[in-house]
Design a protein around this motif. Sequence first.
Motif, PDB file in Angstrom:
ATOM      1  N   LYS A  64       0.846  -1.197   0.000  1.00  9.58           N
ATOM      2  CA  LYS A  64       0.000   0.000   0.000  1.00  9.58           C
ATOM      3  C   LYS A  64       0.878   1.242   0.000  1.00  9.58           C
ATOM      4  N   ASP A  65       0.324   2.355  -0.480  1.00  9.41           N
ATOM      5  CA  ASP A  65       1.095   3.594  -0.467  1.00  9.41           C
ATOM      6  C   ASP A  65       1.446   3.961   0.969  1.00  9.41           C
ATOM      7  N   LEU A  66       2.721   4.262   1.191  1.00 10.66           N
ATOM      8  CA  LEU A  66       3.156   4.604   2.543  1.00 10.66           C
ATOM      9  C   LEU A  66       3.800   5.978   2.537  1.00 10.66           C
ATOM     10  N   LYS A  67       3.288   6.864   3.342  1.00 11.61           N
ATOM     11  CA  LYS A  67       3.902   8.183   3.461  1.00 11.61           C
ATOM     12  C   LYS A  67       5.182   8.059   4.270  1.00 11.61           C
ATOM     13  N   VAL A  68       6.216   8.771   3.814  1.00 13.39           N
ATOM     14  CA  VAL A  68       7.458   8.767   4.562  1.00 13.39           C
ATOM     15  C   VAL A  68       7.380   9.893   5.585  1.00 13.39           C
ATOM     16  N   LEU A  73       7.351  12.614   0.561  1.00 12.72           N
ATOM     17  CA  LEU A  73       7.566  11.427  -0.259  1.00 12.72           C
ATOM     18  C   LEU A  73       6.566  10.324   0.078  1.00 12.72           C
ATOM     19  N   VAL A  74       6.243   9.559  -0.948  1.00 18.72           N
ATOM     20  CA  VAL A  74       5.357   8.416  -0.747  1.00 18.72           C
ATOM     21  C   VAL A  74       6.020   7.185  -1.361  1.00 18.72           C
ATOM     22  N   VAL A  75       6.071   6.120  -0.617  1.00 19.70           N
ATOM     23  CA  VAL A  75       6.508   4.838  -1.172  1.00 19.70           C
ATOM     24  C   VAL A  75       5.277   4.210  -1.797  1.00 19.70           C
ATOM     25  N   LYS A  76       5.312   4.099  -3.115  1.00 15.56           N
ATOM     26  CA  LYS A  76       4.127   3.638  -3.839  1.00 15.56           C
ATOM     27  C   LYS A  76       3.901   2.138  -3.688  1.00 15.56           C
ATOM     28  N   VAL A  77       2.629   1.773  -3.735  1.00 13.07           N
ATOM     29  CA  VAL A  77       2.285   0.357  -3.719  1.00 13.07           C
ATOM     30  C   VAL A  77       3.014  -0.346  -4.870  1.00 13.07           C
ATOM     31  N   GLY A  78       3.579  -1.520  -4.607  1.00 14.24           N
ATOM     32  CA  GLY A  78       4.310  -2.254  -5.637  1.00 14.24           C
ATOM     33  C   GLY A  78       5.800  -1.971  -5.648  1.00 14.24           C
ATOM     34  N   THR A  79       6.241  -0.987  -4.873  1.00 13.44           N
ATOM     35  CA  THR A  79       7.674  -0.685  -4.806  1.00 13.44           C
ATOM     36  C   THR A  79       8.442  -1.899  -4.292  1.00 13.44           C
ATOM     37  N   LYS A  80       9.499  -2.277  -5.024  1.00 11.00           N
ATOM     38  CA  LYS A  80      10.304  -3.418  -4.589  1.00 11.00           C
ATOM     39  C   LYS A  80      11.398  -2.940  -3.642  1.00 11.00           C
ATOM     40  N   VAL A  81      11.570  -3.661  -2.583  1.00 11.08           N
ATOM     41  CA  VAL A  81      12.594  -3.327  -1.606  1.00 11.08           C
ATOM     42  C   VAL A  81      13.502  -4.530  -1.452  1.00 11.08           C
ATOM     43  N   ASP A  90       8.228  -1.130  16.533  1.00 10.01           N
ATOM     44  CA  ASP A  90       6.958  -0.960  15.860  1.00 10.01           C
ATOM     45  C   ASP A  90       7.135  -1.131  14.350  1.00 10.01           C
ATOM     46  N   HIS A  91       8.155  -0.483  13.794  1.00 11.32           N
ATOM     47  CA  HIS A  91       8.543  -0.686  12.399  1.00 11.32           C
ATOM     48  C   HIS A  91       9.658  -1.714  12.422  1.00 11.32           C
ATOM     49  N   ASP A  92       9.350  -2.935  11.961  1.00 11.31           N
ATOM     50  CA  ASP A  92      10.309  -4.017  12.193  1.00 11.31           C
ATOM     51  C   ASP A  92      11.182  -4.369  10.994  1.00 11.31           C
ATOM     52  N   ILE A  93      11.136  -3.559   9.936  1.00  9.71           N
ATOM     53  CA  ILE A  93      12.003  -3.800   8.789  1.00  9.71           C
ATOM     54  C   ILE A  93      12.841  -2.551   8.514  1.00  9.71           C
ATOM     55  N   ASP A  94      14.144  -2.766   8.449  1.00 10.14           N
ATOM     56  CA  ASP A  94      15.089  -1.714   8.126  1.00 10.14           C
ATOM     57  C   ASP A  94      15.478  -1.911   6.668  1.00 10.14           C
ATOM     58  N   CYS A  95      15.438  -0.870   5.845  1.00 15.12           N
ATOM     59  CA  CYS A  95      15.769  -1.081   4.440  1.00 15.12           C
ATOM     60  C   CYS A  95      16.182   0.225   3.794  1.00 15.12           C
ATOM     61  N   LYS A  96      16.561   0.124   2.516  1.00 11.76           N
ATOM     62  CA  LYS A  96      16.918   1.296   1.756  1.00 11.76           C
ATOM     63  C   LYS A  96      16.101   1.241   0.481  1.00 11.76           C
ATOM     64  N   ILE A  97      15.384   2.308   0.184  1.00 13.60           N
ATOM     65  CA  ILE A  97      14.528   2.321  -0.993  1.00 13.60           C
ATOM     66  C   ILE A  97      15.093   3.284  -2.022  1.00 13.60           C
ATOM     67  N   ASP A  98      15.191   2.806  -3.286  1.00  9.73           N
ATOM     68  CA  ASP A  98      15.707   3.632  -4.370  1.00  9.73           C
ATOM     69  C   ASP A  98      14.936   4.937  -4.453  1.00  9.73           C
ATOM     70  N   GLY A  99      15.643   6.048  -4.510  1.00  7.45           N
ATOM     71  CA  GLY A  99      15.002   7.341  -4.656  1.00  7.45           C
ATOM     72  C   GLY A  99      14.527   7.937  -3.343  1.00  7.45           C
ATOM     73  N   ILE A 100      14.578   7.179  -2.292  1.00  2.00           N
ATOM     74  CA  ILE A 100      14.110   7.683  -1.002  1.00  2.00           C
ATOM     75  C   ILE A 100      15.202   7.609   0.059  1.00  2.00           C
TER      76      ILE A 100
END
Length: 113
Positions: A64-68, A73-81, A90-100
């Motif tokens: 789902k679309d996630l506001k940063v 910025l919005v991480v769009k639905v379908g974004t591959k991480v 509470d937020h249990d995944i640490d990652c790096k998203i292209d462009g963000i």
Amino acid sequence: MSTLPPCPKCNSEFTYEDGQQLVCPECAHEWSATAAVDAREGDKVIKDAVGNVLQDGDSVSVIKDLKVKGTSLVVKVGTKVKNIRLCDGDHDIDCKIDGIGPMKLKSEFVKKV
Ligand SMILES: [Zn+2]
């Protein structure tokens, strides 16, 4: 005599064994001694939106679309991480998203790919 764990409800140190059960004399809470040990030894399992178990290094897609937070910025639905790292909280995944850039996601909003 072995040391028993304190009561998980009220932290009383006066717990005693009753067969397989541990009993707290102060709040009358009873729990299983073996289950308590299992819970402590097992790693926390983090699952995605559909129940797949996630691991460090997995790739996921956002469902789902996630506001940063703090940005427009919005991480769009379908974004591959790629190459996620699991963490506590509470937020249990640490990652790096292209462009963000580096950010944290909630496992409930991703799906393993
Ligand atoms: Zn208690």
